[in-house]
Motif scaffolding. Structure first.
Motif, PDB file in Angstrom:
ATOM      1  N   LYS A 105       1.012  -1.213  -0.117  1.00 18.44           N
ATOM      2  CA  LYS A 105       0.035   0.104  -0.006  1.00 18.44           C
ATOM      3  C   LYS A 105       0.704   1.202  -0.065  1.00 18.44           C
ATOM      4  O   LYS A 105       2.162   1.112   0.739  1.00 18.44           O
ATOM      5  CB  LYS A 105      -0.999   0.010   1.109  1.00 18.44           C
ATOM      6  N   PRO A 106       0.482   2.448  -0.632  1.00 15.56           N
ATOM      7  CA  PRO A 106       1.275   3.281  -0.642  1.00 15.56           C
ATOM      8  C   PRO A 106       1.109   4.235   0.773  1.00 15.56           C
ATOM      9  O   PRO A 106       1.838   5.311   1.004  1.00 15.56           O
ATOM     10  CB  PRO A 106       0.487   4.353  -1.688  1.00 15.56           C
ATOM     11  N   THR A 107       0.170   3.918   1.690  1.00 21.68           N
ATOM     12  CA  THR A 107       0.047   4.705   3.015  1.00 21.68           C
ATOM     13  C   THR A 107       0.268   3.591   4.012  1.00 21.68           C
ATOM     14  O   THR A 107       0.584   2.233   3.937  1.00 21.68           O
ATOM     15  CB  THR A 107      -1.423   4.931   3.120  1.00 21.68           C
ATOM     16  N   ASN A 108       0.204   3.992   5.368  1.00 19.68           N
ATOM     17  CA  ASN A 108       0.949   3.616   6.354  1.00 19.68           C
ATOM     18  C   ASN A 108       0.174   3.941   7.554  1.00 19.68           C
ATOM     19  O   ASN A 108       0.047   5.446   7.610  1.00 19.68           O
ATOM     20  CB  ASN A 108       2.034   3.195   6.616  1.00 19.68           C
ATOM     21  N   LYS A 109      -0.418   3.231   8.558  1.00 17.78           N
ATOM     22  CA  LYS A 109      -0.749   3.843   9.839  1.00 17.78           C
ATOM     23  C   LYS A 109      -0.035   3.163  10.859  1.00 17.78           C
ATOM     24  O   LYS A 109      -0.066   1.852  11.138  1.00 17.78           O
ATOM     25  CB  LYS A 109      -2.322   3.564  10.256  1.00 17.78           C
ATOM     26  N   VAL A 110       1.017   3.981  11.594  1.00 22.29           N
ATOM     27  CA  VAL A 110       1.544   3.294  12.798  1.00 22.29           C
ATOM     28  C   VAL A 110       1.315   3.897  13.978  1.00 22.29           C
ATOM     29  O   VAL A 110       0.784   4.922  14.209  1.00 22.29           O
ATOM     30  CB  VAL A 110       3.172   3.541  12.379  1.00 22.29           C
ATOM     31  N   THR A 111       1.891   3.102  15.018  1.00 22.88           N
ATOM     32  CA  THR A 111       1.809   3.713  16.403  1.00 22.88           C
ATOM     33  C   THR A 111       3.386   3.526  16.786  1.00 22.88           C
ATOM     34  O   THR A 111       3.946   2.406  16.501  1.00 22.88           O
ATOM     35  CB  THR A 111       1.118   2.585  17.278  1.00 22.88           C
ATOM     36  N   PHE A 112       4.004   4.428  17.444  1.00 21.40           N
ATOM     37  CA  PHE A 112       5.296   4.542  18.050  1.00 21.40           C
ATOM     38  C   PHE A 112       5.174   3.961  19.385  1.00 21.40           C
ATOM     39  O   PHE A 112       4.234   4.717  20.029  1.00 21.40           O
ATOM     40  CB  PHE A 112       5.960   5.776  17.751  1.00 21.40           C
ATOM     41  N   ILE A 113       6.201   3.120  19.739  1.00 22.26           N
ATOM     42  CA  ILE A 113       6.222   2.747  21.361  1.00 22.26           C
ATOM     43  C   ILE A 113       7.694   2.499  21.459  1.00 22.26           C
ATOM     44  O   ILE A 113       8.471   2.092  20.969  1.00 22.26           O
ATOM     45  CB  ILE A 113       5.700   1.305  21.512  1.00 22.26           C
ATOM     46  N   ASP A 114       8.076   3.601  22.433  1.00 28.06           N
ATOM     47  CA  ASP A 114       9.434   3.845  22.740  1.00 28.06           C
ATOM     48  C   ASP A 114       9.882   2.639  24.215  1.00 28.06           C
ATOM     49  O   ASP A 114       8.728   1.999  24.423  1.00 28.06           O
ATOM     50  CB  ASP A 114      10.037   5.092  23.150  1.00 28.06           C
ATOM     51  N   LYS A 115      11.037   2.634  24.354  1.00 25.39           N
ATOM     52  CA  LYS A 115      11.466   1.811  25.206  1.00 25.39           C
ATOM     53  C   LYS A 115      10.798   1.879  26.747  1.00 25.39           C
ATOM     54  O   LYS A 115      10.888   1.010  27.402  1.00 25.39           O
ATOM     55  CB  LYS A 115      13.103   1.497  25.239  1.00 25.39           C
TER      56      LYS A 115
END
Ligand code: CTP
Length: 403
Positions: A364-374
């Motif tokens: 897909k040309p798009t993405n939906k992400v969630t960032f999780i840090d340490k």
């Protein structure tokens, strides 16, 4: 690609004979991929026409506060123009204009816009040699330097007066070179080295068959381009993909299998500051690879698989100061699974894709992400183009170095 590509350049032209060279300067900005708007002082129009500059810049030229020709836009908004720009370049900058800039003598649109601009300002002086050395000109340079503006030094040569000496406006090519070098030296990831994995891996069954997946490699290539545009040197370890990239700061290392990707990553990991694992590495590979093409015989055919090495986990295991970013593609219990991967693989940040989100995932040309840090801070992002997601990831890298 020029560092000026995509930059919004406000070119202020004041009234000196060198103004005729701004036609070439605008051409070079456009060729470098910049967006250009021109502001002219009234005196500069004696040396070069607004029509020329408007045609070359593909934008109307601004010159007076009140715009008599345009019914819809009677008022030229200097504040808007000043805020629009990523950089402002005053070229040629005459002794008169420099003095007005230094003293805030706001009697034309160029100076009003200069006073409103929040972006870096550069100026290319152009005047006769004695004017260039006059204490009042030097005082203007000093004030402008204190304001944080940057001089593009004048060059030596024959002057319009017939005299020869210092004071000629820098040639348009040299102005462009100067700006590129200055902007490049200030890029936030200048001097940093980043290892990025991209694409699928193919695990051979026999000489003509393999086990693979649908990863296109786009996400990893977009991250590589974004990192290089921010000044980083990139080693892009790419599995089989149709994407190519040509950028002076990106070195592509082509691999096919998970084992080859593992070896390439370990070859470079020691020397990098950041590693981003965007590849969709096969988790299993055939235990035995047939040396000859397998002939069809029985109705059922079983391939015994064994685990590939987890590249990311192996890097997490040996990391020193490297900032390590992994991806997680989950279909259920997303946050908990992703947190588990942060710990298991010793990551600093994980980029979580949930296949439950519309528009996320392979091909897909798009993405939906969630960032999780340490520290398990969770930051869900909007649905975006993969290019914009790449920029978000690099912003996290920059924040790691500067916050
Ligand atoms: N990864 C890797 N080497 C592997 C497998 C995965 O470097 N052999 C990396 C991927 O590039 C990605 C991250 O690990 O950044 C997460 O991969 P994923 O397949 O989601 O996780 P797994 O650990 O393989 O767990 P599972 O398949 O059970 O979800």
């Amino acid at each position: 690609m020029s560092v000026l590509s995509g930059k919004k350049v406000l070119l202020g032209i004041s009234g000196g004979i060198a103004a005729y060279k701004t036609a070439s300067l605008v051409r070079l900005f456009i060729k470098a991929g910049a967006h250009v708007q021109v502001i002219m002082t009234p005196a500069s129009k004696d040396f070069v026409t607004p029509l020329t500059l408007s045609t070359l810049s593909k934008n109307p030229v601004h010159s007076t506060f009140f715009n008599q020709d345009d019914e819809n836009e009677k008022w030229s908004n200097h504040v808007e123009l000043g805020l629009w720009a990523d950089i402002m370049v005053v070229a040629p900058a005459t002794a008169n204009t420099l003095s007005k800039m230094a003293n805030g003598t706001c009697d034309n649109l160029l100076i009003a816009t200069y006073l409103s601009a929040k972006c870096p300002v550069f100026f290319a002086p152009a005047m006769d040699l004695d004017m260039y050395k006059h204490p009042s000109t030097i005082a203007s340079f000093k004030s402008l330097h204190e304001f944080g503006n940057t001089i593009i030094p004048a060059e030596s040569g024959e002057l319009a007066s017939g005299l020869s000496g210092e004071g000629r406006m820098a040639e348009p090519e040299n102005i462009i070179r100067f700006l590129e070098a200055d902007l490049e030296s200030k890029l936030p990831l200048k001097g940093k080295k980043i290892l990025i994995t991209a694409g699928p891996t193919y695990e051979a069954i026999d000489p003509v068959r393999f086990i693979g997946n649908h990863s296109s490699g786009k996400m990893g290539f977009d991250i590589a381009k974004s990192a290089a545009n921010l000044g980083a040197s990139v080693i892009l370890v790419a599995g089989p993909t149709h994407f190519t990239v040509s950028h002076a700061l990106i070195q592509v290392v082509n691999v096919v299998s998970a084992q080859e990707m593992y070896e390439a990553c370990h070859q470079y990991f020691d020397e990098v500051d950041v590693a981003i694992a965007a590849a969709a590495v096969a988790d299993y590979k055939p235990k035995n690879v047939a040396t000859q093409k397998i002939k069809k015989a029985a109705d059922n055919f079983v391939i015994e698989l064994e685990k590939t090495k987890d590249i990311l986990a192996s890097l997490g295991n040996i990391k020193k100061n490297q900032f390590l970013i992994g991806f997680a593609l989950e279909t259920e219990n997303e946050i908990e699974n992703a947190k588990g991967k942060i710990q298991k693989k010793n990551l600093d940040l994980i980029v979580l894709n949930s296949l439950q989100d519309q528009g996320a995932g392979f091909g897909k040309p798009t993405n939906k992400v969630t960032f999780i840090d340490k520290n398990f801070n969770i930051e869900p992002m909007e649905l975006k183009s993969k290019e914009a997601v790449a920029d978000d990831i690099l912003n996290k890298v920059i924040a790691n170095f500067y916050e």
